[in-house]
Design an enzyme around this catalytic site. Structure first.
Site, mmCIF file in Angstrom:
data_model
loop_
_atom_site.group_PDB
_atom_site.id
_atom_site.type_symbol
_atom_site.label_atom_id
_atom_site.label_comp_id
_atom_site.label_asym_id
_atom_site.label_seq_id
_atom_site.Cartn_x
_atom_site.Cartn_y
_atom_site.Cartn_z
ATOM 1 N N ASN A 128 2.759 -8.309 -8.692
ATOM 2 C CA ASN A 128 3.418 -7.768 -7.504
ATOM 3 C C ASN A 128 3.469 -8.871 -6.452
ATOM 4 O OD1 ASN A 128 4.350 -6.332 -5.327
ATOM 5 N ND2 ASN A 128 2.412 -5.252 -4.966
ATOM 6 N N LYS A 188 4.955 -8.822 -3.657
ATOM 7 C CA LYS A 188 5.065 -8.304 -2.285
ATOM 8 C C LYS A 188 6.181 -9.060 -1.548
ATOM 9 C CE LYS A 188 0.171 -7.380 -2.593
ATOM 10 N NZ LYS A 188 -0.979 -6.821 -1.952
ATOM 11 N N HIS A 236 2.847 2.375 -3.798
ATOM 12 C CA HIS A 236 1.892 1.273 -3.597
ATOM 13 C C HIS A 236 1.142 1.519 -2.284
ATOM 14 C CE1 HIS A 236 0.320 -2.701 -2.637
ATOM 15 N NE2 HIS A 236 0.298 -2.883 -3.943
ATOM 16 N N GLU A 257 0.445 -0.264 0.143
ATOM 17 C CA GLU A 257 1.082 -0.769 1.368
ATOM 18 C C GLU A 257 2.237 0.133 1.795
ATOM 19 O OE1 GLU A 257 1.451 -4.742 -0.161
ATOM 20 O OE2 GLU A 257 -0.739 -4.792 -0.139
ATOM 21 N N GLU A 275 -5.485 1.676 -7.854
ATOM 22 C CA GLU A 275 -5.740 0.567 -6.926
ATOM 23 C C GLU A 275 -6.539 1.088 -5.733
ATOM 24 O OE1 GLU A 275 -2.692 -2.796 -7.427
ATOM 25 O OE2 GLU A 275 -1.838 -1.340 -6.059
ATOM 26 N N GLY A 290 -6.342 -7.063 -1.808
ATOM 27 C CA GLY A 290 -6.207 -8.219 -0.925
ATOM 28 C C GLY A 290 -7.461 -8.522 -0.124
ATOM 29 N N SER A 309 -7.698 -7.159 -5.991
ATOM 30 C CA SER A 309 -8.386 -8.461 -6.004
ATOM 31 C C SER A 309 -8.715 -8.954 -7.417
ATOM 32 C CB SER A 309 -9.650 -8.418 -5.130
ATOM 33 O OG SER A 309 -9.282 -8.193 -3.780
HETATM 34 C C1 PEP Z 1 -1.469 -5.256 -5.225
HETATM 35 O O1 PEP Z 1 -0.670 -5.712 -4.438
HETATM 36 O O2 PEP Z 1 -1.124 -4.291 -5.910
HETATM 37 C C2 PEP Z 1 -2.783 -5.871 -5.346
HETATM 38 C C3 PEP Z 1 -3.640 -5.358 -6.176
HETATM 39 O O3 PEP Z 1 -3.034 -6.985 -4.564
HETATM 40 P P1 PEP Z 1 -4.278 -8.005 -4.723
HETATM 41 O O4 PEP Z 1 -4.338 -8.399 -6.168
HETATM 42 O O5 PEP Z 1 -3.937 -9.148 -3.833
HETATM 43 O O6 PEP Z 1 -5.510 -7.270 -4.305
#
Ligand code: PEP
Length: 244
Positions: A4, A6, A91, A93, A163, A169, A208
């Site tokens: 992803n 973003k 997601h 975000e 998630e 992040g 992460s």
């Molecule tokens: C994500 O954007 O779905 C995500 C898991 O980001 P990160 O790996 O940076 O935590």
């Protein structure tokens, strides 16, 4: 294994990234890699992966209407036309930065089904919910709400990503045991939604993930793949994760 990006990698850097990645990632038979670039970079990624059946293109978001006066939005039909096969829905975000509700994720999943693409529904609790012991009920609620308006769950492909919001992040990852435990809850709930098909529904973990923790996560029961943000932005770390 899903990347992803973003709001990173415009068309020029998407092209450069794909060249660097594909040079070192020959065709694989035992896994599928998904890229979720920003919409403006879909064409760059689509043309880079044109002859690769083991790599799928996805979009990060859609609107549920087929067309019309919705400035700034993308329809499922447009995503399909641009070569996308998968759509990220819900997601964290979208939910926590843009205020997307369970009801809106339901409308989006239904639109994705109508349009013949595969929804990758993201679910996950925030830290206060985990600390209050509500993680499971939040995830179960988001899962059922997201798929509530899909009518062909027993026959259509769907994917789910767990998630935990506090792990996205932040550098904090759920332990493989905690992630696995939530994945088995999701598998159980998917059985009630999709019947037998739930056995093969991919459940991805995200939060992460990096080349160091990816192999352990992938070795854990019920973790079928990874949804990766930060570590998917650098071709060499994404290569390492995709190979794990
Ligand atoms: C994500 O954007 O779905 C995500 C898991 O980001 P990160 O790996 O940076 O935590």
């Amino acid at each position: 294994m899903a990347a992803n990006w973003k709001m990173n990698n415009g068309p020029t850097s998407a092209r450069e990234f794909m060249q660097a990645f594909l040079d070192q990632y020959p065709r694989q038979n035992d896994r599928t890699v998904l890229f979720f670039p920003p919409a403006l970079s879909l064409a760059a990624v689509a043309s880079a992966i044109a002859d690769r059946r083991d790599i799928l293109l996805g979009v990060q978001n859609v609107y549920w209407a087929d067309q019309g006066a919705f400035t700034g939005e993308l329809s499922v039909g447009m995503a399909r036309d641009a070569g996308a096969r998968v759509v990220l829905v819900g997601h964290s975000e979208r939910r926590h930065v843009f205020g997307e509700t369970d009801q809106q994720t339901a409308l989006k999943c239904a639109a994705v089904e109508r349009g013949g693409l595969i929804p990758l529904l993201c679910v996950g609790e925030v830290l206060d919910e985990r600390d209050a012991g509500d993680a499971e009920s939040v995830v179960v609620r988001q899962l059922h709400a997201g798929f509530a308006q899909m009518t062909q769950l027993a026959t259509r492909d769907v994917m789910v990503a767990y998630e935990p919001v506090w792990a996205i992040g932040t550098g904090r990852t759920a332990t493989p045991e905690d992630a696995s435990a939530m994945h088995s809850v999701i598998r159980r709930e998917l059985k009630s939604l999709c019947g037998d098909r739930a056995r093969v529904t991919p459940i991805l973990y995200g939060g992460s993930v990096n080349p160091g923790n990816a192999p352990t996560l992938m070795a854990s029961p019920d973790i079928d793949g990874l949804l990766v943000g930060g570590a998917s932005l650098d071709a060499s770390s994404w290569l390492a994760v995709a190979r794990s």
